[in-house]
Design an enzyme around this catalytic site. Structure first.
Site, PDB file in Angstrom:
ATOM      1  N   THR A 163       1.624  -4.091   4.203  1.00  0.00           N
ATOM      2  CA  THR A 163       1.475  -4.326   5.641  1.00  0.00           C
ATOM      3  C   THR A 163       0.794  -5.651   5.974  1.00  0.00           C
ATOM      4  O   THR A 163       0.903  -6.134   7.094  1.00  0.00           O
ATOM      5  CB  THR A 163       0.665  -3.196   6.308  1.00  0.00           C
ATOM      6  OG1 THR A 163      -0.671  -3.222   5.802  1.00  0.00           O
ATOM      7  CG2 THR A 163       1.303  -1.846   6.088  1.00  0.00           C
ATOM      8  N   THR A 193       0.820  -1.217   0.000  1.00  0.00           N
ATOM      9  CA  THR A 193       0.000   0.000   0.000  1.00  0.00           C
ATOM     10  C   THR A 193       0.848   1.257   0.000  1.00  0.00           C
ATOM     11  O   THR A 193       0.440   2.286  -0.549  1.00  0.00           O
ATOM     12  CB  THR A 193      -0.946  -0.032   1.218  1.00  0.00           C
ATOM     13  OG1 THR A 193      -1.880  -1.068   0.997  1.00  0.00           O
ATOM     14  CG2 THR A 193      -1.696   1.275   1.403  1.00  0.00           C
ATOM     15  N   SER A 226       1.561  -7.710  -0.485  1.00  0.00           N
ATOM     16  CA  SER A 226       2.400  -8.575   0.354  1.00  0.00           C
ATOM     17  C   SER A 226       1.821  -9.962   0.580  1.00  0.00           C
ATOM     18  O   SER A 226       2.545 -10.879   0.970  1.00  0.00           O
ATOM     19  CB  SER A 226       2.689  -7.894   1.686  1.00  0.00           C
ATOM     20  OG  SER A 226       1.523  -7.806   2.458  1.00  0.00           O
TER      21      SER A 226
HETATM   22  N1  ASP Z   1      -2.527  -5.062   0.110  1.00  0.00           N
HETATM   23  C1  ASP Z   1      -1.511  -4.386   0.848  1.00  0.00           C
HETATM   24  C2  ASP Z   1      -0.304  -5.297   1.020  1.00  0.00           C
HETATM   25  O1  ASP Z   1       0.450  -5.366   0.097  1.00  0.00           O
HETATM   26  C3  ASP Z   1      -1.966  -3.870   2.144  1.00  0.00           C
HETATM   27  C4  ASP Z   1      -0.988  -2.907   2.763  1.00  0.00           C
HETATM   28  O2  ASP Z   1       0.146  -2.750   2.359  1.00  0.00           O
HETATM   29  O3  ASP Z   1      -1.399  -2.258   3.733  1.00  0.00           O
HETATM   30  O4  ASP Z   1      -0.097  -5.886   2.034  1.00  0.00           O
END
Ligand code: ASP
Length: 339
Positions: free
Chosen positions: A102, A22, A69
């Site tokens: 995250t 994100t 992620s």
């Molecule tokens: N979808 C995102 C990730 O790559 C969520 C984030 O980074 O907060 O984990």
């Protein structure tokens, strides 16, 4: 407390490795906080959007991956760890920052905490809001991550997470909330400190073994063995455990109720799994707490490993690494007691 390195005229060099998430996300408007696209903006662009960084460090960057992620699997983790070790081996590199999504930040940070072979500072950060949003948290998180990475105070503390002003040990960090900017906390062991403005304020350190002092590295690893997680419940039939063993899992983390207690049928399926050589770790289904050996479950009888205070996701990381290094169940129990 003074950050001596920041007082020298030549700026310290920090490598920033981007992997997506994100923090590199892009929304259709500045008010779109959900439903945006993750992993769009390159790490160079993220850094260029933070002009004050030029007074903190001499930055190098590398786009190691560009993924949400939840897709940052074993092959990418191994590649990332190699790139981290590469940069930290450069004598002029003072510290390193990794930007990640995250959703699985805690697994990536804990993995690096176990395999990075340097005492230099490694900071993992991300963002809960996409880079295009009003009050995006990514720029300040990244700025503060670099401030932490150049601080003399953070050397030798293991991999750190900097999110929402806080410095948290990789082993202790937990994503507590799906959406809010204060999602990252250390509910059992507490945060290590804060970064405010250009100051690092540290109050404690993690007592668990990490980085240079672990028995793990990624030098000879081409892949990580298959390890799955099964969440048990009141009526668990054990079918999921048996199916994953059948599908080729080399290790399983069973997230049991309370102190990781398992239904009788699930316990039977676990016993049959360990008899086939699959290593099974019990971890808590609760948000926090310890799973102790032979407490509420006969680990000796079932050949299982008690997961201490690791969450199922982090237990999966340690189990995969231990299996990749050829460890047996008793050695894996020792690893859970140490890391
Ligand atoms: N979808 C995102 C990730 O790559 C969520 C984030 O980074 O907060 O984990």
């Amino acid at each position: 407390m003074h950050d001596l390195r920041m007082k020298t005229s030549k700026l310290p060099k920090v490598a920033v490795l981007g992997t997506g998430g994100t923090i590199a996300g892009s929304g259709a408007s500045s008010t779109q906080y959900a439903g945006y696209r993750a992993a769009v903006t390159g790490v160079d662009e993220l850094l260029m959007a933070i002009p004050p960084l030029k007074d903190v460090a001499d930055l190098e960057s590398e786009q190691v991956a560009q993924v949400a992620s939840q897709n940052l699997g074993g092959a990418t983790l191994l590649h990332l760890a190699r790139r981290v070790n590469f940069w930290l081996n450069q004598t002029d590199c003072t510290g390193l920052v990794v930007t990640v999504g995250t959703n699985t930040l805690e697994e990536t940070a804990y993995f690096l905490n176990l395999v990075v072979k340097s005492r230099k500072t490694v900071v993992v950060t991300g963002a809960m809001r996409p880079s295009t949003s009003l009050s995006a948290d990514g720029p300040m998180n990244l700025y503060r991550a670099v401030v932490a990475a150049v601080s003399i105070q953070t050397v030798g503390l293991g991999v750190l997470v900097v999110m929402n002003d806080q410095i948290i040990a990789a082993r202790d960090v937990h994503k507590m909330d799906t959406m809010t900017v204060d999602s990252f906390r250390a509910p059992v062991f507490g945060i290590l400190g804060w970064v405010f403005d250009n100051q690092v304020r540290l109050y404690k350190r993690s007592a668990r073994t990490h980085t240079c002092d672990t028995e793990f590295d990624v030098i000879d690893l081409n892949s990580l063995p298959r390890v799955d997680i099964v969440v048990g419940h009141q009526d668990d039939s054990g079918v999921a455990v048996s199916a994953l063993v059948e599908a080729g899992a080399k290790g399983l983390v069973v997230a049991g109720a309370g102190s990781a207690s398992l239904s009788e049928a699930m316990a039977e399926a676990v016993l049959s799994a360990t008899r086939k050589g699959v290593v099974v770790v019990r971890a808590p289904r609760t948000a926090t707490g310890i799973v102790m050996r032979n407490m509420e479950f006969d680990d000796a009888l079932h050949g299982t490993v008690a997961g201490d205070t690791l969450s199922p996701a982090k237990a999966r990381v340690l189990l995969a690494l231990a299996l990749a290094h050829g460890k047996q169940a008793d050695e894996i129990q020792a690893a859970f007691d140490m890391y």
